[in-house]
Design an enzyme around this catalytic site. Structure first.
Site, PDB file in Angstrom:
ATOM      1  N   GLY A  43      18.086   2.676  12.895  1.00 51.90           N
ATOM      2  CA  GLY A  43      17.152   3.305  13.818  1.00 51.90           C
ATOM      3  C   GLY A  43      15.990   2.366  14.068  1.00 51.90           C
ATOM      4  O   GLY A  43      15.678   1.524  13.214  1.00 51.90           O
ATOM      5  N   GLN A  48       7.440   0.194  16.504  1.00 52.62           N
ATOM      6  CA  GLN A  48       7.855  -0.916  15.621  1.00 52.62           C
ATOM      7  C   GLN A  48       7.985  -2.236  16.357  1.00 52.62           C
ATOM      8  O   GLN A  48       8.105  -3.289  15.731  1.00 52.62           O
ATOM      9  CB  GLN A  48       9.186  -0.585  14.928  1.00 52.62           C
ATOM     10  N   CYS A  86      13.152   0.597   5.877  1.00 58.96           N
ATOM     11  CA  CYS A  86      12.566   0.522   7.215  1.00 58.96           C
ATOM     12  C   CYS A  86      12.464  -0.945   7.619  1.00 58.96           C
ATOM     13  O   CYS A  86      12.032  -1.771   6.803  1.00 58.96           O
ATOM     14  CB  CYS A  86      11.182   1.163   7.189  1.00 58.96           C
ATOM     15  N   LEU A  87      12.848  -1.254   8.857  1.00 57.91           N
ATOM     16  CA  LEU A  87      12.783  -2.658   9.307  1.00 57.91           C
ATOM     17  C   LEU A  87      11.344  -3.180   9.299  1.00 57.91           C
ATOM     18  O   LEU A  87      11.136  -4.383   9.222  1.00 57.91           O
ATOM     19  CB  LEU A  87      13.391  -2.800  10.706  1.00 57.91           C
ATOM     20  N   HIS A 128      12.910  10.226  10.073  1.00 57.68           N
ATOM     21  CA  HIS A 128      12.232   8.963   9.788  1.00 57.68           C
ATOM     22  C   HIS A 128      11.671   8.356  11.085  1.00 57.68           C
ATOM     23  O   HIS A 128      10.508   7.937  11.129  1.00 57.68           O
ATOM     24  CB  HIS A 128      13.231   8.013   9.109  1.00 57.68           C
ATOM     25  N   GLU A 129      12.496   8.351  12.146  1.00 58.91           N
ATOM     26  CA  GLU A 129      12.069   7.726  13.410  1.00 58.91           C
ATOM     27  C   GLU A 129      10.993   8.554  14.115  1.00 58.91           C
ATOM     28  O   GLU A 129      10.070   7.986  14.694  1.00 58.91           O
ATOM     29  CB  GLU A 129      13.272   7.493  14.332  1.00 58.91           C
ATOM     30  N   HIS A 132       7.610   7.710  12.875  1.00 59.32           N
ATOM     31  CA  HIS A 132       7.027   6.480  13.425  1.00 59.32           C
ATOM     32  C   HIS A 132       6.175   6.777  14.662  1.00 59.32           C
ATOM     33  O   HIS A 132       5.178   6.096  14.913  1.00 59.32           O
ATOM     34  CB  HIS A 132       8.134   5.496  13.820  1.00 59.32           C
TER      35      HIS A 132
HETATM   36 CO    CO Z   1      11.280   2.842   9.962  1.00 60.72          CO
END
Ligand code: CO
Length: 163
Positions: A43, A48, A86-87, A128-129, A132
């Site tokens: 995701g 991000q 998480c990236l 999670h997304e 963000h």
């Molecule tokens: Co993330």
């Protein structure tokens, strides 16, 4: 577009609703999806990559999907504990407790409205997304004990992000 790393203030901002479902949005979704796959993510949310719009993409194993202006309108009473990463927080993984499923309303890339229950793995990703888009990171939702353990690692990431 580059992935913003923990310590970058943009990750802590609240994103704005997307209002134009035009070519620009479609190109943006395409780019976001490419970066997600390139970096082996499941995701990726617009903030991000430094874009404060309520947009994210994900792939729960059944192909990529774009979610615009999501609102979680119901959550299960049942909770599950699943390890997240998480990236934007490289090489950090921790168990997070969240509802097992959520009911979400959202728009697709053409502005069409949908209502859907996301369960298990996909439920986890969309929670999670969605976080963000409100400037919330999964490390905000881990236990205090785990937070203390991870602190040196997180501080190192923040220092690197600042340079
Ligand atoms: Co993330």
């Amino acid at each position: 577009m580059t992935i913003r790393i923990l310590g970058d203030p943009v990750l802590r901002e609240k994103s704005e609703r997307a209002t134009k479902f035009d070519e620009n949005l479609h190109t943006f979704i395409k780019n976001l999806t490419e970066i997600m796959y390139r970096d082996d993510g499941v995701g990726l949310a617009a903030p991000q990559v430094g874009i404060l719009k309520r947009v994210f993409v994900f792939d729960d194993g059944e192909g990529s999907k774009a979610i615009i202006n999501p609102e979680i309108i119901e959550t299960s009473a049942e909770m599950t504990e699943i390890e997240e990463g998480c990236l934007s927080i490289p090489d950090v993984y921790a168990n997070v407790i969240r509802p097992k499923w959520v009911r979400m309303v959202y728009q697709d890339e053409n502005g069409e409205g949908h209502e859907k229950i996301f369960d298990n793995y996909s439920g986890r990703i969309v929670q999670h997304e969605s976080d963000h888009l409100n400037g919330i990171l999964f490390i905000d939702r881990i236990s205090n004990a785990k937070k203390i353990l991870l602190k040196p690692k997180l501080n190192a990431i923040k220092r690197k992000s600042a340079t």
